[in-house]
Scaffold this active site. Structure first.
Site, PDB file in Angstrom:
ATOM      1  N   ASP A  91       0.539   1.324 -11.972  1.00 44.69           N
ATOM      2  CA  ASP A  91       0.361   2.690 -12.453  1.00 44.69           C
ATOM      3  C   ASP A  91       1.061   2.821 -13.797  1.00 44.69           C
ATOM      4  OD1 ASP A  91      -0.510   5.290 -12.457  1.00 44.69           O
ATOM      5  OD2 ASP A  91       1.119   6.049 -11.208  1.00 44.69           O
ATOM      6  N   HIS A 146       1.634  14.234 -21.086  1.00 43.86           N
ATOM      7  CA  HIS A 146       2.307  14.249 -19.774  1.00 43.86           C
ATOM      8  C   HIS A 146       3.750  13.766 -19.891  1.00 43.86           C
ATOM      9  CE1 HIS A 146       3.054  13.788 -15.508  1.00 43.86           C
ATOM     10  NE2 HIS A 146       3.339  12.510 -15.689  1.00 43.86           N
ATOM     11  N   ARG A 150      14.659  16.177 -19.014  1.00 42.90           N
ATOM     12  CA  ARG A 150      15.683  15.532 -19.838  1.00 42.90           C
ATOM     13  C   ARG A 150      16.072  16.421 -20.996  1.00 42.90           C
ATOM     14  NH1 ARG A 150      12.640  11.015 -18.330  1.00 42.90           N
ATOM     15  NH2 ARG A 150      11.381  11.253 -20.188  1.00 42.90           N
ATOM     16  N   GLU A 172      -5.692  11.120 -12.577  1.00 47.76           N
ATOM     17  CA  GLU A 172      -5.692   9.840 -13.275  1.00 47.76           C
ATOM     18  C   GLU A 172      -7.094   9.220 -13.246  1.00 47.76           C
ATOM     19  OE1 GLU A 172      -2.471   7.175 -12.452  1.00 47.76           O
ATOM     20  OE2 GLU A 172      -1.138   8.762 -11.746  1.00 47.76           O
ATOM     21  N   TYR A 179      14.388   7.770  -7.339  1.00 45.48           N
ATOM     22  CA  TYR A 179      13.822   6.921  -8.395  1.00 45.48           C
ATOM     23  C   TYR A 179      14.843   6.258  -9.314  1.00 45.48           C
ATOM     24  CZ  TYR A 179      14.099   9.916 -12.593  1.00 45.48           C
ATOM     25  OH  TYR A 179      14.518  10.636 -13.672  1.00 45.48           O
ATOM     26  N   LYS A 193       5.556   7.929  -3.772  1.00 49.98           N
ATOM     27  CA  LYS A 193       4.278   7.602  -4.410  1.00 49.98           C
ATOM     28  C   LYS A 193       3.320   6.823  -3.515  1.00 49.98           C
ATOM     29  CE  LYS A 193       4.938   8.886  -8.778  1.00 49.98           C
ATOM     30  NZ  LYS A 193       3.941   9.594  -9.588  1.00 49.98           N
TER      31      LYS A 193
HETATM   32 MN    MN Z   1       0.797   8.140 -11.202  1.00 49.18          MN
END
Ligand code: MN
Length: 419
Positions: free
Chosen positions: A130, A137, A146, A205, A248, A257
């Site tokens: 991925d 995005h 952030r 996607e 993560y 995911k």
């Molecule tokens: Mn993805």
């Protein structure tokens, strides 16, 4: 391919599947096993039966590939055979050709209505990567989590960021997915709890599927990469943002995911998408030589996301486009293999969430609700930030130019309560 060809199979004006498309997929009827098919209008064409009736005899390939319940063997025959097969299918179904058109018995065996068949996962997916190829995005996520003044990390414009995903949980459109459970932290200052995800999201996607293998140690250059790409399909990479957020660091996406990613059943060949090529966004600073591509490497494919609450009307919640991708598919595959990583036929490479520049073109609920700060209004009066149980997500994709429409069909999944 010749434009304005007409098929003797009726094709509605707004159909995704005119005779110029000729996608590939795997279908099964109530009685039969999975086998290869294509689609024209609302008819599924059984390629194994066309082969059995000698329609591909002079093309010199092993037609047993069409009896398999995955496209891998057919794809491995290469683009040349694939092109000959698509050209032959167009010949068979063009209105001037009376052969199958006037053979009522064979015609009834070869063609099925779409509601007579079940579409299956089209490929045996070996490996799944991925990427994170949309600058809009990546920028939105950077601003939210952030630093608004420095949203993109320093590496982002230099290489297509990606991670190795999990292929076992990739399922075909129409498969419903249970809300995942896991460790979440409802409050940052408290210890984690084990619970069903409360921040379940979509990722709009597109994925490409490879048709060849390479040996370990070999690389694919950006210029030859498209020779290794069979076609594109719609991909919904469901994501549990609360599980993802806690897990993560430092190694990246994991259980947030891999509880279900949805692939649409039809693979649209790059040949069918040829008329819709466009130049991608300018890359600044210039990328390293191994990532440089020339010409039109992006595709003008309109993307639409619908959210449908149970028993209610579908709501169009986002409109994006494949052409926004900063990193094109050739660059993605070149980068994947630049270190000598080998690939196989049937690998799946997803683009990452494809967001556009405007608020109505964001490819995830995370962005559409701006991390929970805004509500997405639905036409039944309800609102959403993230997915609720029994919500259905429908993603559509199609390219349109000069009266020619090449579409991908739909990518559908419904969210079921946690098990
Ligand atoms: Mn993805």
């Amino acid at each position: 391919m010749n434009k304005n060809i007409k098929s003797w199979i009726p094709v509605a004006k707004d159909s995704d599947f005119p005779i110029e498309n000729i996608p590939f997929g795997i279908f099964k009827t109530k009685m039969g096993d999975g086998r290869c098919g294509t689609r024209i209008g609302n008819k599924i064409v059984d390629l194994s039966l066309l082969a059995e009736n000698n329609y591909f005899d002079d093309l010199n390939f092993d037609v047993s590939v069409f009896y398999e319940d995955k496209l891998n063997s057919f794809m491995e025959l290469g683009k040349d055979i694939c092109r000959k097969v698509r050209t032959r299918i167009v010949e068979i179904f063009t209105i001037e050709n009376e052969d199958l058109q006037h053979n009522a018995i064979l015609r009834s065996q070869v063609l099925f209505d779409i509601d007579e068949v079940e579409m299956l996962l089209p490929v045996r997916i070996g490996d799944y990567t991925d990427f994170y190829s949309s600058i809009e995005h990546a920028t939105n996520v950077g601003i939210m989590f952030r630093n608004p003044n420095n949203a993109l990390l320093p590496n982002w414009r230099h290489l297509p960021i990606g991670y190795h995903g999990r292929s076992s949980s990739i399922v075909v459109s129409g498969t419903n997915i249970h809300r995942p459970k896991g460790q979440i932290k409802p409050k940052d200052e408290d210890p984690p709890i084990f619970a069903a995800s409360r921040l379940l999201d979509i990722e709009l996607e597109m994925a490409f599927i490879t048709n060849k293998s390479t040996n370990l140690g070999e690389s694919i250059s950006a210029n030859e990469a498209e020779e290794y790409i069979f076609g594109l399909s719609i991909f919904n990479d469901l994501s549990a943002r609360d599980i993802q957020k806690w897990e993560y660091v430092p190694l990246g996406p994991f259980l947030g995911k891999n509880f279900g990613s949805i692939l649409s059943p039809w693979i649209i060949t790059l040949d069918a998408l040829e008329p819709f090529r466009v130049i991608g966004p300018k890359q600044e600073p210039p990328v390293l030589p191994y990532l440089q591509t020339k010409g039109k490497r992006n595709f003008d494919i309109k993307l639409e996301v619908y959210l449908q609450p149970e028993g209610k009307k579908a709501n169009l919640i986002s409109q994006s486009n494949h052409k926004y991708l900063y990193w094109n598919i050739a660059q993605q595959l070149a980068h994947q293999t630049v270190n000598g990583c080998n690939i196989n036929s049937g690998d799946l490479y997803a683009s990452g969430t494809i967001s556009g520049p405007t608020e109505d073109s964001y490819g995830s609920l995370l962005e559409l609700c701006w991390s929970g700060k805004k509500e997405i209004k639905l036409n039944d009066g309800s609102t959403r930030k993230f997915l609720e149980d029994y919500d259905t997500i429908i993603i559509k994709a199609y390219a349109e130019k000069n009266g020619l429409r090449i579409g991908f069909g739909e990518n559908i999944t419904k969210i079921l309560p946690a098990k």
